[in-house]
Design a protein around this motif. Structure first.
Motif, mmCIF file in Angstrom:
data_model
loop_
_atom_site.group_PDB
_atom_site.id
_atom_site.type_symbol
_atom_site.label_atom_id
_atom_site.label_comp_id
_atom_site.label_asym_id
_atom_site.label_seq_id
_atom_site.Cartn_x
_atom_site.Cartn_y
_atom_site.Cartn_z
ATOM 1 N N ASP A 67 59.545 129.333 98.093
ATOM 2 C CA ASP A 67 58.843 130.591 98.336
ATOM 3 C C ASP A 67 57.359 130.397 98.057
ATOM 4 O OD1 ASP A 67 57.949 133.190 98.633
ATOM 5 O OD2 ASP A 67 58.886 133.919 96.798
ATOM 6 N N ARG A 68 56.667 129.755 98.952
ATOM 7 C CA ARG A 68 55.254 129.454 98.703
ATOM 8 C C ARG A 68 54.368 130.680 98.816
ATOM 9 N NH1 ARG A 68 51.973 127.074 103.428
ATOM 10 N NH2 ARG A 68 52.865 128.123 105.198
ATOM 11 N N TRP A 69 54.894 131.785 99.299
ATOM 12 C CA TRP A 69 54.079 132.996 99.440
ATOM 13 C C TRP A 69 53.954 133.735 98.118
ATOM 14 C CZ3 TRP A 69 51.514 132.044 103.459
ATOM 15 C CH2 TRP A 69 52.102 131.395 104.536
ATOM 16 N N ASN A 70 54.928 133.606 97.266
ATOM 17 C CA ASN A 70 54.854 134.197 95.931
ATOM 18 C C ASN A 70 54.152 133.188 95.025
ATOM 19 O OD1 ASN A 70 55.161 135.452 93.512
ATOM 20 N ND2 ASN A 70 57.394 135.313 93.468
ATOM 21 N N ARG A 71 52.870 133.380 94.762
ATOM 22 C CA ARG A 71 52.043 132.387 94.087
ATOM 23 C C ARG A 71 51.873 132.637 92.582
ATOM 24 N NH1 ARG A 71 50.071 129.404 97.941
ATOM 25 N NH2 ARG A 71 48.389 128.474 96.754
ATOM 26 N N ARG A 72 52.320 133.757 92.102
ATOM 27 C CA ARG A 72 52.105 134.119 90.699
ATOM 28 C C ARG A 72 52.854 133.172 89.758
ATOM 29 N NH1 ARG A 72 50.842 139.646 88.479
ATOM 30 N NH2 ARG A 72 50.119 139.708 90.601
ATOM 31 N N ASP A 73 52.133 132.652 88.761
ATOM 32 C CA ASP A 73 52.708 131.793 87.713
ATOM 33 C C ASP A 73 53.404 130.551 88.259
ATOM 34 O OD1 ASP A 73 51.837 133.612 85.769
ATOM 35 O OD2 ASP A 73 53.666 134.804 85.983
ATOM 36 N N LYS A 74 52.863 129.960 89.308
ATOM 37 C CA LYS A 74 53.462 128.755 89.878
ATOM 38 C C LYS A 74 52.459 127.618 89.907
ATOM 39 C CE LYS A 74 56.869 130.444 93.137
ATOM 40 N NZ LYS A 74 57.263 130.434 94.517
ATOM 41 N N GLU A 75 52.973 126.419 89.787
ATOM 42 C CA GLU A 75 52.177 125.225 90.025
ATOM 43 C C GLU A 75 52.804 124.532 91.225
ATOM 44 O OE1 GLU A 75 51.418 122.617 86.780
ATOM 45 O OE2 GLU A 75 51.155 124.270 85.382
ATOM 46 N N PHE A 76 52.025 124.345 92.259
ATOM 47 C CA PHE A 76 52.538 123.727 93.466
ATOM 48 C C PHE A 76 52.411 122.218 93.408
ATOM 49 C CE2 PHE A 76 51.647 128.019 94.731
ATOM 50 C CZ PHE A 76 52.708 128.330 95.547
ATOM 51 N N GLU A 77 53.263 121.540 94.129
ATOM 52 C CA GLU A 77 53.153 120.104 94.330
ATOM 53 C C GLU A 77 52.671 119.916 95.756
ATOM 54 O OE1 GLU A 77 56.589 118.376 91.507
ATOM 55 O OE2 GLU A 77 57.288 119.566 93.191
ATOM 56 N N TYR A 78 52.269 118.707 96.101
ATOM 57 C CA TYR A 78 51.647 118.489 97.403
ATOM 58 C C TYR A 78 52.226 117.269 98.097
ATOM 59 C CZ TYR A 78 48.423 121.812 95.462
ATOM 60 O OH TYR A 78 47.899 122.938 94.901
#
Length: 102
Positions: free
Chosen positions: A35-46
């Motif tokens: 769920d990449r649209w919900n960005r709150r309190d997340k750390e993304f990987e690439y």
């Protein structure tokens, strides 16, 4: 005057698949929760664009919890893959491997 957003993000990130460093603007976000649209309190990987192009973009519902449920310390790669194949076969989502294939 505001600069364009693209020119502000000149940091590099590391591709989780191949380990290459790429500019953030050239990388693809990967969210293991799907769920990449919900960005709150997340750390993304690439992922770099080459690795992103090679992966399957189908839904992965439950994959993370399945992997965590069969993972354990000291498990060899072959043991992990055997457990994974058995777990997926038990769900009826794909055929299991025969004893001959192991």
């Amino acid at each position: 005057m505001w600069r364009s957003r693209k020119s502000r993000d000149r940091r590099t990130v590391v591709c989780i698949a191949c380990g290459d460093s790429v500019l953030r603007e050239d990388a693809r976000e990967y969210d293991k929760e799907g769920d990449r649209w919900n960005r709150r309190d997340k750390e993304f990987e690439y992922l770099c664009t080459d690795c992103d192009d090679e992966i399957c973009h189908q839904p992965r519902n439950g994959l993370e919890s399945l992997i965590l449920s069969i993972e354990s310390d000291g498990l060899s790669r072959e043991e992990f893959l055997d457990r994974y194949a058995d777990a997926v076969a038990d769900d009826g989502e794909s055929p299991g491997r025969s004893e001959r294939d192991r």
